[in-house]
Design a protein around this motif. Structure first.
Motif, PDB file in Angstrom:
ATOM      1  N   ARG A 187      25.644  39.133  18.562  1.00 40.07           N
ATOM      2  CA  ARG A 187      24.492  38.478  19.173  1.00 40.07           C
ATOM      3  C   ARG A 187      23.425  38.162  18.120  1.00 40.07           C
ATOM      4  NH1 ARG A 187      22.089  37.503  24.259  1.00 40.07           N
ATOM      5  NH2 ARG A 187      19.841  37.198  24.036  1.00 40.07           N
ATOM      6  N   GLN A 188      23.136  39.122  17.284  1.00 39.65           N
ATOM      7  CA  GLN A 188      22.094  38.922  16.276  1.00 39.65           C
ATOM      8  C   GLN A 188      22.444  37.752  15.362  1.00 39.65           C
ATOM      9  OE1 GLN A 188      21.309  42.337  13.784  1.00 39.65           O
ATOM     10  NE2 GLN A 188      20.017  41.159  12.386  1.00 39.65           N
ATOM     11  N   GLY A 204      31.628  37.360  31.198  1.00 42.28           N
ATOM     12  CA  GLY A 204      31.574  38.487  30.283  1.00 42.28           C
ATOM     13  C   GLY A 204      30.201  39.128  30.280  1.00 42.28           C
ATOM     14  N   GLU A 205      29.955  39.954  29.285  1.00 37.45           N
ATOM     15  CA  GLU A 205      28.702  40.689  29.207  1.00 37.45           C
ATOM     16  C   GLU A 205      27.526  39.744  28.970  1.00 37.45           C
ATOM     17  OE1 GLU A 205      29.023  43.783  26.251  1.00 37.45           O
ATOM     18  OE2 GLU A 205      31.076  44.263  26.857  1.00 37.45           O
ATOM     19  N   LEU A 206      26.405  40.050  29.613  1.00 36.70           N
ATOM     20  CA  LEU A 206      25.191  39.256  29.418  1.00 36.70           C
ATOM     21  C   LEU A 206      24.771  39.245  27.951  1.00 36.70           C
ATOM     22  CD1 LEU A 206      23.064  40.434  32.485  1.00 36.70           C
ATOM     23  CD2 LEU A 206      24.319  38.287  32.238  1.00 36.70           C
ATOM     24  N   LEU A 207      25.096  40.296  27.224  1.00 36.05           N
ATOM     25  CA  LEU A 207      24.774  40.366  25.798  1.00 36.05           C
ATOM     26  C   LEU A 207      25.261  39.115  25.069  1.00 36.05           C
ATOM     27  CD1 LEU A 207      23.723  42.322  23.502  1.00 36.05           C
ATOM     28  CD2 LEU A 207      26.107  43.042  23.260  1.00 36.05           C
ATOM     29  N   LEU A 226      22.373  34.262  16.956  1.00 37.24           N
ATOM     30  CA  LEU A 226      21.032  33.688  17.057  1.00 37.24           C
ATOM     31  C   LEU A 226      20.596  33.075  15.722  1.00 37.24           C
ATOM     32  CD1 LEU A 226      19.313  36.356  19.325  1.00 37.24           C
ATOM     33  CD2 LEU A 226      19.876  33.993  19.925  1.00 37.24           C
ATOM     34  N   HIS A 281      22.801  53.651  27.106  1.00 40.26           N
ATOM     35  CA  HIS A 281      22.276  52.491  26.385  1.00 40.26           C
ATOM     36  C   HIS A 281      22.543  51.234  27.207  1.00 40.26           C
ATOM     37  CE1 HIS A 281      21.761  54.475  22.389  1.00 40.26           C
ATOM     38  NE2 HIS A 281      22.670  55.284  22.882  1.00 40.26           N
ATOM     39  N   GLU A 310      22.084  45.817  31.606  1.00 37.79           N
ATOM     40  CA  GLU A 310      23.547  45.866  31.693  1.00 37.79           C
ATOM     41  C   GLU A 310      24.132  46.704  30.572  1.00 37.79           C
ATOM     42  OE1 GLU A 310      26.333  42.303  32.673  1.00 37.79           O
ATOM     43  OE2 GLU A 310      26.461  42.598  30.509  1.00 37.79           O
ATOM     44  N   GLY A 323      26.827  50.479  24.507  1.00 37.27           N
ATOM     45  CA  GLY A 323      26.518  49.607  25.630  1.00 37.27           C
ATOM     46  C   GLY A 323      27.343  48.339  25.724  1.00 37.27           C
ATOM     47  N   THR A 324      28.291  48.138  24.825  1.00 35.12           N
ATOM     48  CA  THR A 324      29.117  46.945  24.866  1.00 35.12           C
ATOM     49  C   THR A 324      30.575  47.287  24.602  1.00 35.12           C
ATOM     50  OG1 THR A 324      29.573  44.798  23.824  1.00 35.12           O
ATOM     51  CG2 THR A 324      28.549  46.460  22.423  1.00 35.12           C
ATOM     52  N   ARG A 325      31.463  46.551  25.272  1.00 42.11           N
ATOM     53  CA  ARG A 325      32.897  46.727  25.018  1.00 42.11           C
ATOM     54  C   ARG A 325      33.448  45.548  24.230  1.00 42.11           C
ATOM     55  NH1 ARG A 325      34.193  51.390  24.504  1.00 42.11           N
ATOM     56  NH2 ARG A 325      36.382  50.798  24.709  1.00 42.11           N
ATOM     57  N   TYR A 374      21.150  46.813  27.764  1.00 45.33           N
ATOM     58  CA  TYR A 374      20.417  45.664  27.232  1.00 45.33           C
ATOM     59  C   TYR A 374      19.837  44.902  28.406  1.00 45.33           C
ATOM     60  CZ  TYR A 374      23.252  47.057  23.303  1.00 45.33           C
ATOM     61  OH  TYR A 374      23.846  47.809  22.328  1.00 45.33           O
ATOM     62  N   ARG A 406      24.313  35.288  27.936  1.00 44.48           N
ATOM     63  CA  ARG A 406      22.957  34.909  28.305  1.00 44.48           C
ATOM     64  C   ARG A 406      22.159  34.680  27.035  1.00 44.48           C
ATOM     65  NH1 ARG A 406      20.959  33.236  33.217  1.00 44.48           N
ATOM     66  NH2 ARG A 406      18.719  33.098  32.893  1.00 44.48           N
ATOM     67  N   LEU A 417      17.422  40.331  18.645  1.00 43.74           N
ATOM     68  CA  LEU A 417      18.412  40.086  19.686  1.00 43.74           C
ATOM     69  C   LEU A 417      17.838  39.274  20.841  1.00 43.74           C
ATOM     70  CD1 LEU A 417      20.159  43.597  19.982  1.00 43.74           C
ATOM     71  CD2 LEU A 417      20.759  41.674  18.508  1.00 43.74           C
ATOM     72  N   PRO A 437      36.400  40.443  31.201  1.00 46.99           N
ATOM     73  CA  PRO A 437      36.612  41.553  32.132  1.00 46.99           C
ATOM     74  C   PRO A 437      37.332  41.082  33.379  1.00 46.99           C
ATOM     75  CG  PRO A 437      34.411  41.666  31.255  1.00 46.99           C
ATOM     76  CD  PRO A 437      35.002  40.376  30.749  1.00 46.99           C
ATOM     77  N   VAL A 475      26.839  43.724  19.434  1.00 44.45           N
ATOM     78  CA  VAL A 475      25.404  43.629  19.143  1.00 44.45           C
ATOM     79  C   VAL A 475      25.183  42.819  17.866  1.00 44.45           C
ATOM     80  CG1 VAL A 475      23.295  44.924  18.684  1.00 44.45           C
ATOM     81  CG2 VAL A 475      24.985  45.829  20.280  1.00 44.45           C
TER      82      VAL A 475
END
Lengths: 168, 304
Positions: B81-82, B161-164, B85, A106, A119, B71-73, A108, B167, A89, B138, B78
């Motif tokens: 993201r993987q 949005g989320e940094l996940l 990448l 949890h 966050e 940790g994510t909405r 990240y 970023r 990730l 959001p 997750v």
């Protein structure tokens, strides 16, 4: 005791240094803020960091109030943070385990400029824990929330000062 | 950042297959949507040959989870993201090899990995061709519960949005800035930031494809490399109903092909992603030839 380590594993040493920088013990001045931003509670705590798990993680213990401050045991928080670099990730996975509330959080974490930003997104808000003004012996930390992704409200701040030399 | 040099002619195509549906909500029947099958189905209909692809990269299919991830909405946030990448690696490698990546989705969330890969080589602009602006984030009225990244891809790409998912490694700030975006084809009228140019479907149909392509390219910084996102739901549902959110008005396949070919004539296009065709909504394969013909005409100037 083999849980803790003195150094990061070679493979991700650079990434692990993000949180490994904090290895050692810190005294914290914690302020919990009200809706208008003024402190409603202030307390002194302890925060200890170490490499762990054969150098593959950073763990830290968050104590509020500090160990040397008397407190009814049921009101004492001793929490465990586990920080693991995830190469798939390209960020840190973080969990906080609270012994006071038994909740697990949890998050990240990303390095953004000089800051480290953790966050998580909840049903009604995004929450960030931000390490800033990071120096060898001091750093600042804040907890901020946003309900619209644009405006942020700080709900907690920490000023930390190192009390022991770095362990690495 | 590398200089874009298309002076020697069009770039050879590398087909990158991104078989995923992780950016979509479950179907009404509670199942994983079928967009993950699109790359295989379109290749079976000859897409690779028609684009004269010199290379084909097949990415693995990400697992679709129905429950929220910690940790994510964002649904499958997750996982997204993987795999983004991994897609970024494939796109980045294609660009480095002097090829034009054509990413075949999958749903619109492939945009994030596509842009992330292109950003390894260029400060890119984005032409977002889509019947929807995909700007949920959001604070937006439509944002609630577990978000679907395919309805958020433009918001996420512009840093909302989320940094996940906003970023990305090696990128300082959002994947693309608001002034470097042109959205073409929106039929919803959803409000977006004013720095972001929107040429809605009514405006496109009134002005015509040629003028729209010229306006889009002219709006962006001169010589700035461009990534083109194509959500096939920009095509009118009368011609292509086999998508997640069909609608009208929309373009014809011929109009979409002409738009793509005019954008390519700018010699600034570094890559394209094509998304949202759902073979599960097209059990007889009635629309595959039309999609392949459109992309061949648009990206290689070779109609059927």
């Amino acid at each position: 005791m083999t849980i803790l380590s003195n150094a990061p594993v070679d493979r991700y040493a650079a990434e692990l240094q993000t949180f490994g920088h904090f290895a050692g013990a810190w005294r914290t001045h914690i302020r919990y803020l009200g809706p208008d931003g003024s402190p409603v509670r202030e307390v002194i705590g302890d925060w200890e960091f170490s490499y762990a798990l054969d150098g593959r993680a950073v763990v830290d213990t968050w104590r509020v109030p500090a160990r040397d401050i008397a407190c009814v045991d049921a009101e004492r928080e001793v929490g465990l943070c586990v920080r693991i670099w995830d190469p798939r990730l390209q960020l840190w996975r973080f969990t906080f385990h609270s012994t006071a509330t038994t909740t697990v959080i949890h998050m990240y974490a990303h390095r953004i400029g000089p800051d480290i930003v953790l966050e998580r997104a909840e049903a009604d808000r995004i929450e960030r824990w931000v390490f800033s003004d990071i120096q060898a012996d001091t750093f600042a930390w804040r907890n901020e929330i946003s309900r619209d992704g644009g405006s942020w409200q700080t709900v907690q701040t920490v000023d930390a000062r190192r009390t022991t030399p770095p362990t690495t | 950042m590398g200089d874009l040099d298309l002076a020697t002619g069009p770039l050879p195509v590398e087909l990158i297959c991104a078989p995923w549906s992780i950016g979509l909500r479950p179907t009404a029947a509670g199942a994983e949507p079928g967009t993950w099958r699109a790359p295989h189905v379109l290749r079976g209909a000859g897409l690779g040959q028609r684009l004269e692809a010199v290379a084909v990269t097949e990415l693995s299919r990400p697992p679709y989870q129905f429950e929220a991830q910690p940790g994510t909405r964002v649904r499958n946030g997750v996982t997204l993201r993987q795999h983004s990448l991994l897609l970024a690696d494939a796109v980045g490698d294609a660009v480095a090899a002097g090829r034009m990546p054509v990413v075949v989705g999958g749903d619109c969330s492939v945009l994030l990995g596509s842009l992330s890969g292109a950003r390894r080589h260029h400060q890119i602009a984005l032409v977002h061709i889509d019947g929807h602006p995909d700007f949920t984030h959001p604070g937006h009225p439509d944002f609630s519960g577990l978000g679907a990244a395919a309805g958020m891809d433009l918001a996420l790409a512009t840093g909302r949005g989320e940094l996940l998912l906003t970023r990305w490694p090696g990128v300082d700030g959002p994947l693309v800035g608001d002034p470097s975006v042109v959205q073409i084809g929106d039929r919803t009228g959803q409000a977006v930031p004013t720095d972001l140019l929107v040429i809605g479907i009514h405006e496109l149909l009134a002005a015509g494809v040629e003028a729209t392509a010229q306006q889009a390219v002219g709006h962006l910084k001169a010589e700035q490399p461009i990534w083109v996102h194509v959500d096939l739901d920009v095509v009118d549902m009368a011609h292509l109903p086999a998508v997640d959110s069909p609608g009208t008005p929309g373009v014809t396949f011929e109009q979409l092909a002409l738009l793509l070919s005019r954008l390519l004539e700018s010699r600034r296009i570094v890559g394209v992603d094509v998304t949202i065709y759902d073979p599960d909504l097209d059990p007889d394969g009635a629309y595959t030839d039309a999609i392949v013909d459109c992309l061949a005409a648009g990206l290689q100037g070779r109609p059927a």
